[in-house]
Motif scaffolding. Structure first.
Motif, PDB file in Angstrom:
ATOM      1  N   VAL A 259       0.832  -1.202   0.000  1.00 58.76           N
ATOM      2  CA  VAL A 259       0.000   0.000   0.000  1.00 58.76           C
ATOM      3  C   VAL A 259       0.867   1.253   0.000  1.00 58.76           C
ATOM      4  CG1 VAL A 259      -1.584   1.365   1.431  1.00 58.76           C
ATOM      5  CG2 VAL A 259      -2.017  -1.070   1.065  1.00 58.76           C
TER       6      VAL A 259
ATOM      7  N   GLN B  54      -3.664  -2.438  -3.301  1.00 58.50           N
ATOM      8  CA  GLN B  54      -4.575  -2.178  -2.195  1.00 58.50           C
ATOM      9  C   GLN B  54      -5.182  -3.512  -1.788  1.00 58.50           C
ATOM     10  OE1 GLN B  54      -5.567   0.473  -0.432  1.00 58.50           O
ATOM     11  NE2 GLN B  54      -4.431   2.090  -1.484  1.00 58.50           N
TER      12      GLN B  54
ATOM     13  N   MET C 150      -6.460  -0.750   7.612  1.00 59.96           N
ATOM     14  CA  MET C 150      -6.921  -0.366   6.296  1.00 59.96           C
ATOM     15  C   MET C 150      -8.398   0.046   6.420  1.00 59.96           C
ATOM     16  SD  MET C 150      -4.113  -1.582   4.646  1.00 59.96           S
ATOM     17  CE  MET C 150      -2.775  -2.390   5.483  1.00 59.96           C
TER      18      MET C 150
ATOM     19  N   GLN D 134      -9.221   6.343  -0.808  1.00 58.81           N
ATOM     20  CA  GLN D 134      -8.802   5.437   0.249  1.00 58.81           C
ATOM     21  C   GLN D 134      -7.791   6.191   1.118  1.00 58.81           C
ATOM     22  OE1 GLN D 134      -9.737   2.020  -0.053  1.00 58.81           O
ATOM     23  NE2 GLN D 134      -8.732   1.413   1.843  1.00 58.81           N
TER      24      GLN D 134
ATOM     25  N   ASN E 119      -5.026   5.721   4.086  1.00 59.09           N
ATOM     26  CA  ASN E 119      -4.224   4.827   4.922  1.00 59.09           C
ATOM     27  C   ASN E 119      -3.189   5.666   5.651  1.00 59.09           C
ATOM     28  OD1 ASN E 119      -4.591   3.119   2.058  1.00 59.09           O
ATOM     29  ND2 ASN E 119      -5.116   2.017   3.902  1.00 59.09           N
TER      30      ASN E 119
END
Lengths: 145, 392
Positions: A99, A105, B1, B24, B26
């Protein structure tokens, strides 16, 4: 005397089956499921590769979209341990390498087995896993662990 | 995550192809506390005082998935040794040309060694920091383009990368040194060849730096002084200054992970044009055993920096031919040059004993003892450090 032996035997059988039941509860049996139209031959190694982002197409072609169960759910715990052969920490360390270097992902996480089944029933590219007891006719089981 | 709603994502890609992206988020963080065990010594900026800043960091990464294999990613990192000011460590657009080939354009990592790509992510490895002798390069990140190829060849997972990267920083200071910050720039080609066959990983990394410059004021001053004597050729100055030089960086690594235990080794070499930059050889072996949530590990490594005496040797014939009085006048310059060439000299070894405890699914606690000893110049250091690494 005979009765005593028989009852001891019965006890042993009872204890043994209780143990078996107990271990079955701890170690959920997992069914890996796909859309009914999916005819790919998918090995256990392929399932692991799909869930580790190493295999992105089904052997018969078509992009794979892998779905994951929520962290901490019995199905996910069993899947990570038995199929990915990792601990939760090792899996997280593995994904953090990918990631944070832009190489991938992790699979999308669904809220429930019901959501997973309905998504897979509607999309031939998806793959997922649920507890064997939750499988219904809308999906095809390709593997059980 | 982060957990994301798949249904929404599917909907958005179906009905709102270009207006909304699935973003997303993270992140990772490391809080590291360390202290040198010797009274008046320092090791990579750690001294007797307990220090929380040197290796602590927090990062957030945003990945916008624009659909059809196109993504935009930004990683913002703030380091304790930089007053926690936030900087873009990565900022790039990636595009999946196919399932096996990805293009990356923008700010990314000079991934010269096994751990370079995720060196800031403490959670991803067993140490608090990977061996510093190997992983203390002037160029961590830069701007460029890269191609990443990943495939399965039989049972072997293959990862091949090619990157062309340039970097230019105005205030580079080698980690753990007291050298004042100075401009540094580099351009280079990087190739990585990585293979994994079940538990066995091995890789080769090659960096061809075609043009790098490190404009350290003290060194430039020394170069000017040599030129001004009018006695030495331009070659002597060129052999002193790391300006418009080239370098070849090679790294080879191997790891075997059996689950309950692992062992890995890495060797790296930096070969540079003659200058005050040394030829560097580094190697380490590391192994660990895992028991429940604990990892116990041991590492032994060596670092060797060999000075390149070309500039000094270029001055010697003329210097030796001079009468003693003139020699005395030139001696500070000649031996100053020799000292400058030897400034990076090192012949050291170290061992690290440590443990990692995965006390939480997203966090690890680490404890580490490092014993370092150098023959050139002679010094010994001991560092005790503790860290909490998180990913989210």
């Amino acid at each position: 005397m005979k009765r005593l032996i028989r009852s001891r035997l019965m006890m042993k059988t009872l204890v043994a089956s209780a143990l078996l039941l107990g271990s079955a509860c701890v170690q959920a049996e997992i069914a890996v499921v796909v859309h009914p139209s999916n005819t790919s031959e998918i090995s256990a190694a392929d399932i692991s590769r799909i869930y580790l982002g190493k295999l992105k197409s089904f052997p018969s072609g078509g992009t794979v979209v892998a779905l994951d169960q929520p962290e901490g759910s019995p199905a996910r715990d069993a899947f990570v341990k038995q199929i990915l052969n990792k601990t939760e920490s090792q899996l997280k360390a593995y994904w953090s390498k990918l990631v944070f270097s832009g190489q991938g992902q992790p699979p999308k996480v669904v809220d429930s087995s019901a959501e997973m089944l309905s998504l897979i029933a509607a999309n031939p590219n998806m793959i997922g896993f649920v507890d064997v007891s939750e499988v219904n006719d809308s999906v095809k089981v390709i593997s059980k662990f | 995550m982060r957990k994301s709603t798949v249904a929404l994502c599917v909907l958005s890609t179906l009905y709102m192809p270009s207006l909304y992206a699935d973003v997303q988020i993270n992140g990772f963080a490391s809080i590291v506390a360390g202290s040198s065990l010797s009274d008046d010594k320092s090791y990579y900026d750690y001294d007797k005082e307990l220090n929380f800043n040197n290796d602590s960091k927090v990062a957030l990464q945003f990945t916008a998935d624009l659909g059809s294999g196109l993504r935009a990613t930004a990683q913002v990192l703030s380091r304790g040794n930089n007053d926690y000011s936030a900087e873009f460590e990565w900022a790039y657009i990636s595009y999946d040309i196919s399932d096996k080939l990805m293009l990356m354009a923008g700010r990314q990592r000079f991934n010269l060694y096994k751990y370079s790509d995720y060196i800031d992510v403490g959670y991803a490895y067993h140490w608090i920091t990977p061996p510093r002798g190997v992983y203390s390069l002037p160029f961590n990140s830069g701007e460029g383009v890269g191609l990443v190829y990943s495939d399965l060849w039989g049972d072997t997972e293959v990862g091949l990368t090619y990157k062309y990267i340039t970097t230019s920083v105005s205030d580079y200071a080698p980690i753990g040194s007291s050298t004042p910050p100075a401009p540094f720039s580099a351009k280079g080609h990087i190739m990585n060849f990585n293979f994994v066959t079940s538990g066995f990983e091995y890789g080769l990394n090659i960096g061809i730096v075609t043009d790098f410059s490190y404009e350290l004021p003290a060194l430039l001053g020394l170069g000017d002084a040599i030129t001004q004597t009018g006695l030495f050729s331009q070659q002597v100055v060129d052999d002193l200054l790391p300006i418009n030089d080239s370098a070849l960086l090679i790294g080879a690594n191997v790891k075997y992970d059996a689950g309950k235990w692992f062992v890995l080794a890495e060797y790296t070499r930096i070969d540079v044009d003659p200058s005050s930059f040394n030829i560097q050889d580094s190697a380490f072996v590391s192994g660990g055993i895992r028991y429940k949530d604990f990892t116990f590990h041991l590492t032994y490594g060596i670092d060797k920096n060999d000075p390149q005496y070309d500039a000094y040797e270029g001055m010697l014939p003329l210097y030796n031919s001079l009468p003693p009085a003139n020699q005395a006048a030139l001696a500070p310059l000649v031996f100053g040059t020799k000292a400058a060439l030897e400034a990076q000299q090192e012949d050291s070894s170290y061992y690290i004993i440590g443990t990692r405890w995965d006390f939480h699914p997203s966090a690890a606690l680490k404890l580490e003892y490092t014993n370092y000893s150098n023959d050139k110049p002679s010094s010994d250091e001991q560092l005790l450090s503790m860290a909490i690494d998180l990913v989210f």
